[in-house]
Motif scaffolding. Structure first.
Motif, PDB file in Angstrom:
ATOM      1  N   GLY A 187       0.794  -1.220   0.000  1.00  0.00           N
ATOM      2  CA  GLY A 187       0.000   0.000   0.000  1.00  0.00           C
ATOM      3  C   GLY A 187       0.824   1.266   0.000  1.00  0.00           C
ATOM      4  O   GLY A 187       0.324   2.332   0.380  1.00  0.00           O
ATOM      5  N   LEU A 188       2.090   1.154  -0.446  1.00  0.00           N
ATOM      6  CA  LEU A 188       2.995   2.301  -0.486  1.00  0.00           C
ATOM      7  C   LEU A 188       3.555   2.454  -1.901  1.00  0.00           C
ATOM      8  O   LEU A 188       4.700   2.083  -2.181  1.00  0.00           O
ATOM      9  N   PRO A 189       2.771   2.973  -2.827  1.00  0.00           N
ATOM     10  CA  PRO A 189       3.278   3.135  -4.194  1.00  0.00           C
ATOM     11  C   PRO A 189       4.464   4.090  -4.253  1.00  0.00           C
ATOM     12  O   PRO A 189       4.487   5.104  -3.557  1.00  0.00           O
ATOM     13  N   VAL A 190       5.429   3.745  -5.084  1.00  0.00           N
ATOM     14  CA  VAL A 190       6.650   4.549  -5.203  1.00  0.00           C
ATOM     15  C   VAL A 190       6.379   5.799  -6.018  1.00  0.00           C
ATOM     16  O   VAL A 190       5.775   5.752  -7.083  1.00  0.00           O
ATOM     17  N   ARG A 191       6.845   6.918  -5.490  1.00  0.00           N
ATOM     18  CA  ARG A 191       6.656   8.207  -6.158  1.00  0.00           C
ATOM     19  C   ARG A 191       7.927   8.709  -6.827  1.00  0.00           C
ATOM     20  O   ARG A 191       7.866   9.555  -7.725  1.00  0.00           O
ATOM     21  N   ALA A 192       9.086   8.226  -6.376  1.00  0.00           N
ATOM     22  CA  ALA A 192      10.355   8.699  -6.963  1.00  0.00           C
ATOM     23  C   ALA A 192      11.422   7.633  -6.780  1.00  0.00           C
ATOM     24  O   ALA A 192      11.442   6.920  -5.768  1.00  0.00           O
ATOM     25  N   ARG A 193      12.306   7.534  -7.786  1.00  0.00           N
ATOM     26  CA  ARG A 193      13.430   6.596  -7.735  1.00  0.00           C
ATOM     27  C   ARG A 193      14.707   7.341  -8.089  1.00  0.00           C
ATOM     28  O   ARG A 193      14.750   8.116  -9.039  1.00  0.00           O
ATOM     29  N   THR A 194      15.756   7.070  -7.326  1.00  0.00           N
ATOM     30  CA  THR A 194      17.087   7.582  -7.641  1.00  0.00           C
ATOM     31  C   THR A 194      18.038   6.400  -7.719  1.00  0.00           C
ATOM     32  O   THR A 194      18.038   5.549  -6.820  1.00  0.00           O
ATOM     33  N   PHE A 195      18.816   6.344  -8.773  1.00  0.00           N
ATOM     34  CA  PHE A 195      19.771   5.255  -8.986  1.00  0.00           C
ATOM     35  C   PHE A 195      21.119   5.888  -9.294  1.00  0.00           C
ATOM     36  O   PHE A 195      21.199   6.813 -10.102  1.00  0.00           O
ATOM     37  N   ARG A 196      22.169   5.398  -8.659  1.00  0.00           N
ATOM     38  CA  ARG A 196      23.502   5.884  -9.020  1.00  0.00           C
ATOM     39  C   ARG A 196      24.498   4.738  -9.093  1.00  0.00           C
ATOM     40  O   ARG A 196      24.340   3.698  -8.438  1.00  0.00           O
ATOM     41  N   GLU A 197      25.525   4.951  -9.880  1.00  0.00           N
ATOM     42  CA  GLU A 197      26.573   3.952 -10.042  1.00  0.00           C
ATOM     43  C   GLU A 197      27.505   3.948  -8.824  1.00  0.00           C
ATOM     44  O   GLU A 197      27.506   4.896  -8.030  1.00  0.00           O
TER      45      GLU A 197
END
Length: 243
Positions: A187-197
């Motif tokens: 019940g916690l839909p993702v609103r933002a994603r950050t990905f780094r190398e």
């Protein structure tokens, strides 16, 4: 109820390495520009949603808790390790830290504006992650945010020694899509994603997800009130026509 073995071993391991861990990573956040930006964005989201208490779950020596406090959040830390809690209280005497497990948070339903799990879910077996995220959903108020940081990968890294101490720690790595799926399922839909190398000594990429418990729907408009407002907004011309 008997405690799960992974909780017992994780607690004992961090009790053993608490001082060395703090010394090693004390100033790490100062060099992490992207991570600080993620924290700043999370803090602004929480404040803009009305603010409220935030729990840093798996707070360790308290450096993230202290940083979030500096960003204006009403935050406190929770950690499985008594040694980490004692250290955090000593290092940050103006902040609150307490012992606890993310699998069974001693927090009333729907009372938090935010939950942060910064590299703390990595010690949880995948089959127990739904339980953890269900706890986050339970304690968050409608509209509250969750921030989860973790290493990206598929295979865990197991440590039996750290800082010269015998430990039993599994660092589980996840794929962002899988964590997003589990968060949404709770019940916690993702609103933002950050990905780094990877940077410097890091063996894996890193990911940071911000999810939100849906806010309560707006109440329906009162038909009578709407009608009164319409009548009150009549123009002189319409009033004359009705006369």
């Amino acid at each position: 109820m008997t405690e799960a073995d992974f909780l017992t071993s994780t607690r004992a391991s961090y009790n053993a390495i608490a001082l060395d861990y703090d010394k090693q990573y004390r100033d790490e956040l100062a060099a992490q520009t992207l991570e600080r930006a993620v924290f700043a964005g999370f803090a602004e989201l929480v404040r803009n949603a009305g603010g409220g208490p935030v729990a840093d779950v798996g707070s360790g020596p308290g450096r993230v808790t202290a940083h979030l406090h500096e960003l204006g959040l009403s935050v406190y830390g929770i950690d499985l390790s008594p040694a980490m809690v004692e250290l955090a209280r000593r290092e940050h005497p103006g902040l609150r830290f307490e012992e606890g497990s993310m699998l069974s948070l001693d927090i009333a339903d729907g009372t938090l504006a935010g939950v942060v799990a910064w590299y703390s879910t990595i010690h949880i077996p995948q089959e127990r992650l739904p339980d953890v995220f269900a706890e986050f959903h339970r304690v968050l108020a409608p509209g509250g945010y969750a921030l989860v940081g973790f290493q990206v990968g598929d295979e865990p890294k197991v440590y039996t020694e750290a800082f010269g101490h015998e430990v039993s720690l599994s660092f589980r790595r996840w794929q962002p899509d899988r964590i997003a799926e589990l968060l949404a399922g709770a019940g916690l839909p993702v609103r933002a994603r950050t990905f780094r190398e990877p940077e410097r000594w890091e063996p894996t990429p890193q990911a940071f997800l911000i999810a939100r418990k849906p806010p309560l729907p707006l109440p329906p408009a009162d038909d009578q009130t709407a009608g009164d407002q319409t009548a009150g907004n009549q123009t002189p011309e319409s009033q004359t026509a009705e006369s």
